[in-house]
Design an enzyme around this catalytic site. Sequence first.
Site, PDB file in Angstrom:
ATOM      1  N   GLY A  69       3.298   1.321   2.951  1.00 13.69           N
ATOM      2  CA  GLY A  69       4.094   0.187   2.470  1.00 13.69           C
ATOM      3  C   GLY A  69       5.564   0.573   2.380  1.00 13.69           C
ATOM      4  CB  SER A 197       0.512  -0.621   1.027  1.00  9.21           C
ATOM      5  OG  SER A 197      -0.135   0.619   0.841  1.00  9.21           O
ATOM      6  CB  ALA A 198      -4.348  -0.026   4.195  1.00  7.26           C
ATOM      7  CG  HIS A 199      -3.074   3.042  -0.843  1.00  3.89           C
ATOM      8  ND1 HIS A 199      -2.888   3.346  -2.168  1.00  3.89           N
ATOM      9  CD2 HIS A 199      -1.839   3.037  -0.292  1.00  3.89           C
ATOM     10  CE1 HIS A 199      -1.593   3.540  -2.396  1.00  3.89           C
ATOM     11  NE2 HIS A 199      -0.946   3.349  -1.269  1.00  3.89           N
ATOM     12  CB  THR A 235      -0.501   8.898  18.831  1.00  5.05           C
ATOM     13  OG1 THR A 235       0.098   9.432  20.014  1.00  5.05           O
ATOM     14  CG2 THR A 235      -1.960   8.591  19.077  1.00  5.05           C
ATOM     15  CB  CYS A 323       8.499  11.579 -20.975  1.00  8.08           C
ATOM     16  SG  CYS A 323       9.743  11.490 -22.255  1.00  8.08           S
TER      17      CYS A 323
END
Lengths: 398, 124
Positions: A69, A197-199, A235, A323
């Site tokens: 992404g 984004s695929a995930h 590729t 933090c």
Amino acid sequence: MRYFDHMATNPLRPEVLDAMMPYLKEEFGNPMSLYALGQKSKKALEEARGQVAALIGAKPQEIIFTASGAEANNMAVRGLAMASKAKGSHIIVSKMEHHSVLNPARMLEKEGFAVTFLPVDKYGMVDPGALEKAITKETVLISVVHASPEVGTIEPVEEIGRIAKKHGVLFHTDAVASAGYLPVDVEALGVSALSLSAHEFYGPKGAGALYLKGGTRIVPLIYGGIQESGRRAGTENIPAIVGMGKAAELAKAGLAERAGKLARLRDRLVAGVLEGIGHVYYTGHPEHRLPGHASFCVEFIEGEAMLLMLAAKGIYAASGSACSSKALKASPVLLSMGISSQLAQGSIVFSLGTDNAEDDIEYAIREFPAVVKRLREISPYAGGWGGVKETGTCIPKN
Amino acid sequence: MYSEKLMDHFTNPRNVGDIPDADGVGEEGNPTCGDVMKISIKVQDGRIVDAKFRTFGCGAAIGVSSMVTEMVKGKTLEEALSITKEAVAEALDGLPPQKMHCSNLGADALKKAIEDYRNRQGAK
């Protein structure tokens, strides 16, 4: 484990892994090769392109596969601005954007572009009127996120799309957090480009896509061979792309039902947290938000400490506190919504997914208040912030 | 990310609280930027006989505070002043590099508490 960090990443759906397996094993051909082995990969690539296109109402040839992404966002911001340089040198991005939109915009600024970083309201919502006023004769690109992964707010993208069209300006939206959770239709949204984004929808890591409306010019990020119609060399990652295609197909099916279930679970979580904990703020828009998204700022304690204590109880969540970030800076998104930096320290985000059940929510509602209580026992501010003053700059303590 | 020792001090922090009749109190940090530590000490015959802390901050900040209060008990003021940030980090089996400065405020807060004690003594 109770996993409430679906904005960070998701597990692969088993059907996705099954679809990918042959391409990790015997079907290893390069889609550029003319013989049958290569052509099988080519066919799989084009089938995945069709599946991803179908998820967002696009034509297959309008999909460019990327590795993430973030790459899609970089390509859109940089590639569209550079391709439009002759027309103008001003772009508009909102302050809600991901670093993968903000940082390419900052890079363009260094290279001579003027960049407007559009402010948002207390819910993190872009004002379309203010956006229209920011458009000049030089404006070539607008980029506004579809929905914020940090606070869940859904931006008025359709309206921005109409404004962009009226002024003849390209419009990109980052739909990484929304695809699979909200209907995403490129025609309805009126976008010229859109990132995926695929995930984020139960596909594999290492696969993303940029939708680019037919006829839109773009300058590539990666030069080389003529893969992806010469717009993205290298590729193709066939196993991941096949997985993305399958995940897109599954994300499209039953979306409304899934979103409804997530929203019900989310509403229960929000009600439980607001009831069980004092001095807590629900951040982002209360209604116009991602269905599985619940984000809060808890006063007088810090987010990373909350995450660690929750993790010890098997609850996995996220935080935008200084933090908990590697850069040790509070989330710019929270600050841009007018949240004070000490309150932003208490940021905590629960993002739900299809693997969560009611039992997980009830567990979180039981355990989270105990974590807050314990940390407040340790905090010097349990009785209030006292004389804490907002400082403009934070100097690293050496 | 954090050592087992640090996680132990974070999960079961020692000496949390305030000393009501403290002889010295020191505070270091700013909540708008990161962590804040407040250390109270009780001094008898030049030795620190009790130390307690309150901390706003991350896991490292809480672990550091707990460790400092443990290290300092029974020490003379001079010995306590010689406790360095590095020594605290070492006692915790190390801190992640990015936490070394921002969350490692225990030694500084302790110094301030000792200064406060000495100022109070001087004023008497």
